[in-house]
Design a protein around this motif. Structure first.
Motif: not given
Length: 692
Positions: A232-251
């Motif tokens: 959501v950083m721009d309106a292009a709508g890039s497909a991403i993968r959010i990697d988390t450990r516990g409740r924390e976003v790591m990358r």
């Protein structure tokens, strides 16, 4: 099409295929380090060796030899390729042995561990002991900025990073010096890379030579839970993968999506995650005696109910921000309508887009993938390098293919490809619309002309007239037709298209966002993540959002919401593509998902919304806006040309300018990020140095 036999299997492939591509089409797995589908062929690593029957008496680099170069058999038989013969196995093992001669044995401390191509291939082709006893070479690590960490002892000289910066990013940041064992990848003068896409070299590097500096030594890949989402950083709508450990976003990493971002993401998308941990709103607040103090949900809701019930509906308004999902925008629209307020707006930047002009008047109608079909491009008030870097990379890709004239109306800018500046402001657009400019002929002769209109041209008092003039130009040059619609609006806000689709705009005499922000216009203003607009003193402001940014500083009541990785939501990108993001983590403290806050508040206000879970909310949404059910699809948008033509009027003399001045600090999450702050400072320094 040529035929060939790969490991006994006969296949037919296009003549432009390389042997490597043909082998993979036949189901054979070919190891590689330097070859990448989206980069030019280098043939450096030699790991992709195969045996060609009747060909050279040595293995062939399959990435660098075309299928059309293979000779048929003596009786016209198809060429025969072996990928698992003893010759191939021995050759690959030899290449691996040479690659490991100088490679350090630091897998336990390497951030690439577990995701390393060299590690994987060494398992298949490595040997259990070394015949070499010489000292390994040592290469000094390079400084290339705050985003990419170097460990150049690990570099195997595949040159993927060099080719990416030159071909895709369009900047000459990286190159090679020296020869043979003395070869080094460097920025020459060891300065920070200047591309908005530089973080992609981390994914491209097949070893641990280039890794993420903010992520260094934070986690191992097998510790992380991986969730696919939408940027959501721009309106292009890039497909991403959010990697988390516990409740924390790591990358945050890219996901391949050929229709949108291919496999690239911008640096803001990739490195924004540290901003998710700072300046968070984790409990409700109410203002007493000029100061905000912590409060309970019931206390905050009671204060809102008291103010709302004492206020006329016409004196209540709501403004939606740029990062919201469709679900909470839809819920807030229903709540405001239940209260009887016509004052709704999602256009906090003042852009003059109106659904009355037709849905096609606010979509990127050519589609992002369709950029590759364009044969002439005109940019009006847009700097896609700042506003949507992955889209800019797509335009550059088409430009590199050849025969693509590009011109723009607006401020002078470096787009990473050759583009002609036609003028700075509205007068140039008028000349183009009247056919009094030479570039009009270029557009008319094109089969698929593409006209991109940015928010720098639309977020003005005369924005509707600018849109009307641009539409008239598009129709005159044949950009709007049955099989091609090149009239394309480039948004900067991820939530904008979805909000317009669900009707979050003033109707029936309602006030716009700019009018609502004026002194004395309203008594109660509800800001749903709206931080880019300043509300004048006097109004009672309710702010619902995730970060303590400008909206929270102005608020009288703060309702802590969820950031985009912390909720499931639907987003429509600038082309109108419906994309659904899954929740990757949970909001901190007492913060809740935004739609749930609005649903709970509706109960207190006496206008209970008719859903108790996200599934029921989405059913109500789809019932009213059916195309929201078509995931990853784009519903066609019509243009109401008579309504647009009626908006033609005199335009002001001010030049067009991109609304994004600082690429790295465009939203509350970015402004909370220490990494983005460092990138912003470096970028400002580079601009100041260039000005000197």
């Amino acid at each position: 099409m040529p035929k060939l036999i790969v490991d006994g299997k006969e296949i037919e492939v296009p003549p432009e295929y390389t042997i490597l591509q043909a082998c993979e089409a036949a189901g054979a797995e070919i190891p590689r380090f330097c070859y990448h589908e989206r980069l030019s062929i280098a043939g450096n690593c030699r790991m992709c060796l195969v045996e060609v029957q009747g060909g050279p008496p040595k293995p062939v680099a399959s990435c660098a030899m075309g299928v059309r170069d293979l000779r048929p058999g003596p009786n016209g038989e198809p060429p025969v390729v072996f990928t698992k013969s003893p010759m191939v196995k021995k050759a690959r093992e030899g290449v691996m042995e040479f690659l490991l001669v100088n490679h350090p044995l630091d897998c336990p401390i390497c951030d690439q561990g577990g995701e390393c191509d060299l590690q994987d291939q060494a398992m298949a082709y490595g040997v259990d002991s070394s015949r070499f006893h010489e000292n390994k070479r040592a290469v000094e690590d390079k400084y290339i900025g705050p985003l990419v960490r170097t460990s150049m002892n690990r570099c195997i000289h595949c040159t993927r990073c060099v080719r990416f910066t030159n071909e895709v990013a369009g900047v000459g940041d990286l190159g090679a010096i020296g020869r043979g064992e003395d070869m080094e990848i460097t920025t020459y003068l060891e300065h920070a890379m200047g591309s908005e896409l530089q973080g992609n070299v981390i994914d491209l590097c097949p070893v641990g030579a280039l890794t993420s500096k903010p992520y260094a030594f934070k986690a191992r890949p097998w510790e992380l839970i991986k969730t696919e989402s939408v940027d959501v950083m721009d309106a292009a709508g890039s497909a991403i993968r959010i990697d988390t450990r516990g409740r924390e976003v790591m990358r945050i990493l890219p996901v391949v999506n050929e229709d949108v971002n291919e496999e690239w993401i911008s640096d803001k998308t990739r490195f924004i995650w540290d901003g998710l941990k700072t300046q968070r709103l984790d409990r409700p607040y109410v203002r007493e005696d000029g100061r905000l103090r912590p409060a309970s949900w019931s206390e905050a809701f009671a204060l809102i109910a008291e103010k709302v019930k004492a206020t006329q509906p016409s004196r209540i308004g709501a403004i939606a921000g740029d990062l919201n999902a469709v679900e909470e925008i839809f819920a807030l629209r229903q709540l405001m309508q239940a209260l009887g307020s016509p004052n709704l707006d999602c256009r906090q930047d003042g852009t003059q887009l109106n659904p009355a002009f037709g849905r096609g008047s606010y979509l990127f109608n050519a589609t992002i993938a369709g950029v590759e079909d364009a044969d002439a491009v005109l940019l009006i008030g847009s700097n896609p390098r700042r506003e949507a870097p992955v889209l800019n990379a797509r335009i550059r890709k088409r430009w590199l293919a050849g025969n693509l004239p590009v011109a723009y109306v607006g401020e002078a800018m470096d787009l990473t490809y050759r583009a002609e500046q036609l003028g700075a402001g509205a007068q140039t657009l008028v000349d183009l619309a009247n056919g009094a400019h030479g570039f009009v002929e270029v557009l008319r002769q094109a089969q698929r002309p593409l006209i991109i209109i940015g928010q720098g041209a639309l977020a003005r008092a005369d924005g509707a007239a600018v849109l009307a003039a641009a539409t008239r130009l598009a129709v005159d040059v044949g950009a709007v037709g049955d099989d091609w619609n090149g009239l394309s609006i480039l948004h900067t806000a991820a939530a904008r298209v979805g909000a317009l689709d669900v009707g979050f705009f003033p109707a029936g005499g309602g006030l716009t966002a700019q009018q609502m922000a004026a002194a004395g216009a309203l008594d109660v203003v509800y800001l749903l993540g709206a931080d880019e607009i300043e509300i004048a003193p006097g109004a009672f402001v309710i702010y619902q959002g995730s970060h303590g940014d400008s909206g929270a500083h102005r608020a009288d009541v703060i309702l802590p919401g969820a950031a985009y990785p912390e909720k499931s939501g639907t987003y429509l990108n600038t082309e109108g593509r419906v994309q659904v993001a899954d929740r990757a983590s949970f909001p901190p403290g007492d913060a809740r998902e935004d739609w749930a806050i609005i649903r709970a508040l509706s109960d207190v206000l006496g206008h209970r919304l008719g859903y108790d879970n996200l599934g029921a909310l989405r059913e109500a949404l789809v019932t009213e806006v059916p195309h929201m059910a078509d995931r990853n699809q784009i519903a066609a948008g019509a243009l109401e040309l008579p309504a647009i033509a009626a908006a033609i009027a005199q335009m002001g003399p001010a030049p067009f300018a991109s609304p994004i001045v600082d690429f790295y600090l465009t939203n509350p999450i970015a402004r909370a990020s220490a990494v983005m702050a460092e990138c912003s400072a470096l970028a400002r320094g580079a601009v100041a140095q260039a000005a000197e």
